[in-house]
Write a protein that holds these residues in place. Sequence first.
Motif, PDB file in Angstrom:
ATOM      1  N   GLU A 179       0.813  -1.219   0.000  1.00  0.00           N
ATOM      2  CA  GLU A 179       0.000   0.000   0.000  1.00  0.00           C
ATOM      3  C   GLU A 179       0.844   1.266   0.000  1.00  0.00           C
ATOM      4  O   GLU A 179       0.489   2.265  -0.622  1.00  0.00           O
ATOM      5  CB  GLU A 179      -0.936   0.028   1.216  1.00  0.00           C
ATOM      6  CG  GLU A 179      -2.233  -0.695   1.012  1.00  0.00           C
ATOM      7  CD  GLU A 179      -2.244  -2.080   1.650  1.00  0.00           C
ATOM      8  OE1 GLU A 179      -3.335  -2.567   1.945  1.00  0.00           O
ATOM      9  OE2 GLU A 179      -1.173  -2.672   1.845  1.00  0.00           O
ATOM     10  N   THR A 180       1.981   1.230   0.708  1.00  0.00           N
ATOM     11  CA  THR A 180       2.706   2.473   0.970  1.00  0.00           C
ATOM     12  C   THR A 180       3.890   2.752   0.047  1.00  0.00           C
ATOM     13  O   THR A 180       4.285   3.913  -0.107  1.00  0.00           O
ATOM     14  CB  THR A 180       3.207   2.472   2.416  1.00  0.00           C
ATOM     15  OG1 THR A 180       3.982   1.289   2.660  1.00  0.00           O
ATOM     16  CG2 THR A 180       2.036   2.505   3.396  1.00  0.00           C
ATOM     17  N   TYR A 181       4.472   1.706  -0.579  1.00  0.00           N
ATOM     18  CA  TYR A 181       5.694   1.935  -1.347  1.00  0.00           C
ATOM     19  C   TYR A 181       5.697   1.362  -2.760  1.00  0.00           C
ATOM     20  O   TYR A 181       6.611   1.660  -3.532  1.00  0.00           O
ATOM     21  CB  TYR A 181       6.917   1.376  -0.595  1.00  0.00           C
ATOM     22  CG  TYR A 181       7.360   2.252   0.547  1.00  0.00           C
ATOM     23  CD1 TYR A 181       8.115   3.392   0.325  1.00  0.00           C
ATOM     24  CD2 TYR A 181       7.021   1.921   1.860  1.00  0.00           C
ATOM     25  CE1 TYR A 181       8.534   4.195   1.380  1.00  0.00           C
ATOM     26  CE2 TYR A 181       7.418   2.722   2.926  1.00  0.00           C
ATOM     27  CZ  TYR A 181       8.183   3.857   2.675  1.00  0.00           C
ATOM     28  OH  TYR A 181       8.573   4.651   3.730  1.00  0.00           O
ATOM     29  N   SER A 182       4.735   0.531  -3.115  1.00  0.00           N
ATOM     30  CA  SER A 182       4.783  -0.048  -4.457  1.00  0.00           C
ATOM     31  C   SER A 182       4.416   0.999  -5.500  1.00  0.00           C
ATOM     32  O   SER A 182       3.574   1.869  -5.261  1.00  0.00           O
ATOM     33  CB  SER A 182       3.856  -1.264  -4.570  1.00  0.00           C
ATOM     34  OG  SER A 182       2.503  -0.894  -4.429  1.00  0.00           O
ATOM     35  N   PRO A 183       5.041   0.945  -6.681  1.00  0.00           N
ATOM     36  CA  PRO A 183       4.783   1.938  -7.726  1.00  0.00           C
ATOM     37  C   PRO A 183       3.398   1.749  -8.340  1.00  0.00           C
ATOM     38  O   PRO A 183       2.764   0.701  -8.149  1.00  0.00           O
ATOM     39  CB  PRO A 183       5.878   1.656  -8.752  1.00  0.00           C
ATOM     40  CG  PRO A 183       6.237   0.215  -8.553  1.00  0.00           C
ATOM     41  CD  PRO A 183       6.066  -0.041  -7.087  1.00  0.00           C
ATOM     42  N   PRO A 184       2.910   2.715  -9.079  1.00  0.00           N
ATOM     43  CA  PRO A 184       1.620   2.563  -9.758  1.00  0.00           C
ATOM     44  C   PRO A 184       1.604   1.314 -10.629  1.00  0.00           C
ATOM     45  O   PRO A 184       2.548   1.066 -11.392  1.00  0.00           O
ATOM     46  CB  PRO A 184       1.524   3.833 -10.605  1.00  0.00           C
ATOM     47  CG  PRO A 184       2.360   4.839  -9.871  1.00  0.00           C
ATOM     48  CD  PRO A 184       3.497   4.053  -9.289  1.00  0.00           C
TER      49      PRO A 184
END
Length: 324
Positions: A179-184
Amino acid sequence: MFGPVWSQYFPPKPTFTAAQHVPPGSQVGKVFIITGANQGIGFELVKMLYPTGATIYLAGRSEERVAAAIKDVIDSQQPATPATLKYLHLDLNDLTTIKGSAAAFAVQEKKLDILWNNAGIGGNPEGTTTKQNIEGHVGTNCVAPLLFTQSLLPQLQEAAKTAPAGSVRIIWTSSLMVETYSPPGGVQYEFLSKGKTTEPKRDYASSKVGNWFLAVEAMKRWEKDGIVSVVQNPGNLKTNIYSHQPRLFMAILNLLLYEPRLGAHTLLFAGFTPEVGIGKNNGGYIRPFGILAPNGRQDLYEAIEKGEATKFWGWCETQYRPYV
């Protein structure tokens, strides 16, 4: 997204317990594999399942460490129907070894009831790569586990022929960092093809999206065989995954971390909850510490709908094809 993130930082106490839901003696005749079982939440799960009478393979690189973990479990409990605990060599950093590990299991067992793909790496600020020069997080957390799982498919299919419907399962491991760090869109292949990690948080988060993608795609491919595939975020836990972090950072972060045994409840729920089954939340996302609820990233659901999970599965297969 704020709601799902908050609820995973501060989850309610687990309500799905071994004593109530997976009682002593209830798994006699069942065969399990838990990767990364000599420490952390994998070890805590072994302790929970030891009284059930199952046969449990603790998969890891070091036979010495696994043997020590097995001794700790046996010395700490004397149940009426103890599980049979066995070592299985597994080095997720080296694709040349994976088929041999699955073959070693197949020599001993004709069926496999539950596979917990629990082992993984993360958090090294200097970056990492596998022996085959695949970006370390996605190589260790996704590519090798998929090859291992694919290699164990005959045993999973055999178990599903006679096991209660929905009880044969593959459990994949995600993280709040999805949720917090994965890219689009979840995965950016241009970074994974560079070998060594270029941005640890992003690349680790991408590997955890990858685990979610593999869970969904495994469900699509193998539900017809009677196999359930789900992904779980065990929670923010005090494990070795943070061993590379600075002391000051950890002093603050420890305020938000939970004991590994609580994360093991998430694994336990994923393996045994009746809330999932064939045609029933198969491919679902499980939050800590045993809550079936959506991930907070709508763009990743949209990516799955557009075929990104299938694409990632194929990319992983391309990486390990020379070693099959």
